[in-house]
Motif scaffolding. Structure first.
Motif, PDB file in Angstrom:
ATOM      1  N   GLU A  40       1.111  -0.879   0.055  1.00  0.00           N
ATOM      2  CA  GLU A  40      -0.032   0.018  -0.245  1.00  0.00           C
ATOM      3  C   GLU A  40       0.780   1.546  -0.616  1.00  0.00           C
ATOM      4  O   GLU A  40       1.894   0.831   0.842  1.00  0.00           O
ATOM      5  N   CYS A  41       0.275   2.163  -0.795  1.00  0.00           N
ATOM      6  CA  CYS A  41       0.343   3.461  -0.502  1.00  0.00           C
ATOM      7  C   CYS A  41       0.425   4.517   0.725  1.00  0.00           C
ATOM      8  O   CYS A  41      -0.035   3.887   1.295  1.00  0.00           O
ATOM      9  N   ARG A  42       0.549   5.278   0.688  1.00  0.00           N
ATOM     10  CA  ARG A  42      -0.402   6.428   1.672  1.00  0.00           C
ATOM     11  C   ARG A  42      -1.515   6.645   2.134  1.00  0.00           C
ATOM     12  O   ARG A  42      -2.119   6.490   2.386  1.00  0.00           O
ATOM     13  N   GLU A  43      -2.429   6.543   0.555  1.00  0.00           N
ATOM     14  CA  GLU A  43      -3.354   6.604   0.038  1.00  0.00           C
ATOM     15  C   GLU A  43      -4.296   5.622   0.279  1.00  0.00           C
ATOM     16  O   GLU A  43      -5.551   5.809   0.859  1.00  0.00           O
ATOM     17  N   ARG A  44      -3.684   4.040   0.857  1.00  0.00           N
ATOM     18  CA  ARG A  44      -4.098   3.224   1.280  1.00  0.00           C
ATOM     19  C   ARG A  44      -5.519   2.719   0.850  1.00  0.00           C
ATOM     20  O   ARG A  44      -6.537   2.441   1.072  1.00  0.00           O
ATOM     21  N   TYR A 101      -2.731  -1.833  -3.600  1.00  0.00           N
ATOM     22  CA  TYR A 101      -1.557  -2.299  -3.621  1.00  0.00           C
ATOM     23  C   TYR A 101      -0.812  -1.894  -4.492  1.00  0.00           C
ATOM     24  O   TYR A 101      -0.954  -2.435  -5.937  1.00  0.00           O
ATOM     25  N   HIS A 102       0.253  -1.327  -4.694  1.00  0.00           N
ATOM     26  CA  HIS A 102       0.848  -1.252  -5.695  1.00  0.00           C
ATOM     27  C   HIS A 102       1.340  -1.890  -6.467  1.00  0.00           C
ATOM     28  O   HIS A 102       2.879  -3.419  -5.266  1.00  0.00           O
ATOM     29  N   ARG A 103       1.184  -2.547  -6.956  1.00  0.00           N
ATOM     30  CA  ARG A 103       2.016  -4.314  -7.363  1.00  0.00           C
ATOM     31  C   ARG A 103       4.013  -4.513  -7.799  1.00  0.00           C
ATOM     32  O   ARG A 103       3.855  -3.053  -8.410  1.00  0.00           O
ATOM     33  N   PRO A 158      -4.388   5.425 -12.858  1.00  0.00           N
ATOM     34  CA  PRO A 158      -2.999   6.043 -12.033  1.00  0.00           C
ATOM     35  C   PRO A 158      -3.184   6.613 -10.458  1.00  0.00           C
ATOM     36  O   PRO A 158      -5.134   6.344 -10.401  1.00  0.00           O
ATOM     37  N   CYS A 159      -2.756   6.230  -9.536  1.00  0.00           N
ATOM     38  CA  CYS A 159      -2.912   6.517  -8.249  1.00  0.00           C
ATOM     39  C   CYS A 159      -2.709   7.835  -7.462  1.00  0.00           C
ATOM     40  O   CYS A 159      -1.874   8.245  -8.386  1.00  0.00           O
ATOM     41  N   PRO A 160      -3.613   8.298  -6.983  1.00  0.00           N
ATOM     42  CA  PRO A 160      -3.345   9.606  -6.682  1.00  0.00           C
ATOM     43  C   PRO A 160      -2.241   9.848  -5.724  1.00  0.00           C
ATOM     44  O   PRO A 160      -1.197  11.214  -5.704  1.00  0.00           O
ATOM     45  N   CYS A 161      -1.669   9.079  -5.581  1.00  0.00           N
ATOM     46  CA  CYS A 161      -0.365   9.146  -4.862  1.00  0.00           C
ATOM     47  C   CYS A 161       1.027   9.538  -6.057  1.00  0.00           C
ATOM     48  O   CYS A 161       1.750  10.293  -5.615  1.00  0.00           O
ATOM     49  N   GLY A 162       0.746   9.059  -7.313  1.00  0.00           N
ATOM     50  CA  GLY A 162       1.844   9.735  -8.376  1.00  0.00           C
ATOM     51  C   GLY A 162       2.694   8.633  -8.492  1.00  0.00           C
ATOM     52  O   GLY A 162       3.396   8.428  -9.134  1.00  0.00           O
TER      53      GLY A 162
HETATM   54 ZN   LIG Z   1      -0.349   5.156  -4.274  1.00  0.00          ZN
END
Ligand SMILES: [Zn+2]
Length: 445
Positions: free
Chosen positions: A257-261, A264-266, A313-317
């Protein structure tokens, strides 16, 4: 040519510090990633076909010419399953000399699956994990206290390897009682804690009563967590709890996981992911192929977990794409506060218990704080429900030391409910293990 350059760049990136590595990898174009995946896949497939007796025989039997295959999806209905590991034994999958092994408990069998690795692979997975942990905020100045269970479990070895690259101070408690851990922790005042989710919940309950200290984050792996329980833990510590998703067969980490939870970033550098038998929402069984393993590569391994691939894309970038939160398991295996439990565990708990029928059902729920495992059995006679409960509890203590230990640590509640004969079976096939927490996860996810 492009693939060679990409590979060199990736190697170079992972050998620099974790921050630089994340930046460098983020600048690679998608086509370069795809090329690298394909090249690694072809190499892995050839290695498996040449050296593993299982893959050699299977490909021959099915008339698969590996030189013509460029992507796992071209292998038709060929898959590797946990059952194959059991049936043929891990030796049949070996393509090189192993340095170490880890174990995972089976789904339908009490016999563990053994998965072999080399130190080079361990090192490589450690570097990749270091990048992921760096992105979560772990730094050299941090103090990590880990309660990961060191007994045959792959994750402590992988994070230990990662900590070396991050250079942070770390101490391993092993999976001890949360109260013991809490007391030892006073001397270290860790800024980051590693543990299993249900264990983390219990530790947090203790901390809520006795006092917390400033934490940067908590990192949990080994099982899923209900969002309500995660919220409780995060509120107590005023710090985020991040989850890792992995399997021993995958060398610990498939995604993080990233900060966005939010999924899972694969780990696309080390695996090709596919979804088998996807429904209209894209959800189906996750299947993965290892790309960088040379001791025991796995081709199209069935994870038995249900999820979907998220390519937006994930908001975390972060450049890495995602796997959605795991929805369910395809088999009746359940990962909960008790441990990894399947139907055979409950059958073993009931072995020798008199006055109960052949039909039984285990229901796993969550009471907002911890998992509740309720074993429903049918009464055959006039024997008191108490006698059945006592007999089952004795079997739990005598036959499953780990599950008993987790109960002593209050990581889950365990109950036996005696119901009238004939009340459990509503269909021809009785579902032995029912995971009611999936409703909870669905709402949260
Ligand atoms: Zn993310």
């Amino acid at each position: 040519m492009l693939t060679k350059i990409t590979e060199q760049l990736e190697r170079l990136a992972l050998r620099t510090n974790p921050q630089r590595a994340a930046q460098l990898l983020g600048q690679l174009p998608q086509t370069a990633f795809d090329g690298l995946q394909r090249a690694r896949f072809r190499q892995t497939l050839r290695l498996a076909a040449e050296r593993s007796t299982f893959y050699r025989d299977e490909f021959r039997r099915r008339g698969i010419d590996v030189r013509r295959i460029n992507h796992p999806s071209e292998l038709g209905d060929f898959y590797t399953t946990g059952e194959d590991l059991h049936k043929h034994g891990s030796q049949a999958f070996l393509t090189g000399r192993p340095d170490t092994a880890f174990e995972t408990t089976g789904t339908t069998s009490p016999v563990p699956k053994r998965v072999f690795f080399s130190n080079r692979e361990l090192d490589e997975m450690g570097r990749a994990s270091a990048v992921a942990l760096y992105l979560l905020g772990l730094r050299r100045e941090d103090t990590v206290l880990s309660a990961f269970d060191c007994s045959f479990w792959v994750s402590p070895a992988v994070v230990r390897s990662a900590f070396q690259y991050l250079g942070c101070f770390h101490t391993e408690a092993g999976k001890i009682a949360p109260l013991d851990f809490y007391e030892h922790a006073q001397a270290y005042r860790p800024s980051v804690i590693f543990g299993e989710p249900s264990w983390m919940v219990r530790l947090s309950e203790i901390a809520a009563e006795r006092g917390t200290w400033p934490l940067k984050f908590m990192f949990a792996g080994g099982e899923n967590i209900a969002e309500s329980a995660r919220e409780t833990v995060e509120k107590i510590w005023s710090a985020p709890l991040y989850l890792n998703y992995g399997q021993t067969e995958a060398f610990g980490s498939l995604g993080i996981e990233c900060r966005e939870r939010c999924g899972y970033h694969r780990n696309d550098l080390h695996f090709i992911f596919e979804i088998d038998n996807a429904n209209e929402d894209g959800e189906g069984e996750l299947v993965y192929t290892t790309l960088t393993r040379d001791v025991m590569p796995l081709i199209r391994y069935r994870s038995t977990d249900v999820t979907r691939l998220v390519d937006e894309p994930c908001p975390c970038g972060l450049f890495a794409k995602r796997l959605a939160k795991i929805r369910a398991r395809c088999d009746e295996m359940v990962v909960c506060g008790m441990g990894n439990v399947g139907p055979w565990v409950f059958a073993e708990l009931l072995r020798g218990v008199s006055q109960v029928g052949e039909d039984w059902q285990a229901v796993i729920s969550h009471n907002g704080r911890r998992d509740v495992v309720e074993l429903r059995v049918e009464s055959l006679g006039n024997g008191g429900a108490n006698n059945v409960e006592v007999a089952v509890q004795n079997n739990l203590r005598e036959r499953f030391a780990d599950f008993w230990k987790n109960r002593e640590m209050k990581l889950y509640e365990f109950r036996v409910t005696v119901v009238p004969r004939g009340s459990l079976r509503r269909a021809r096939k009785l579902q032995r293990v029912v995971d009611e927490r999936q409703m909870l996860l669905r709402r949260a996810g």
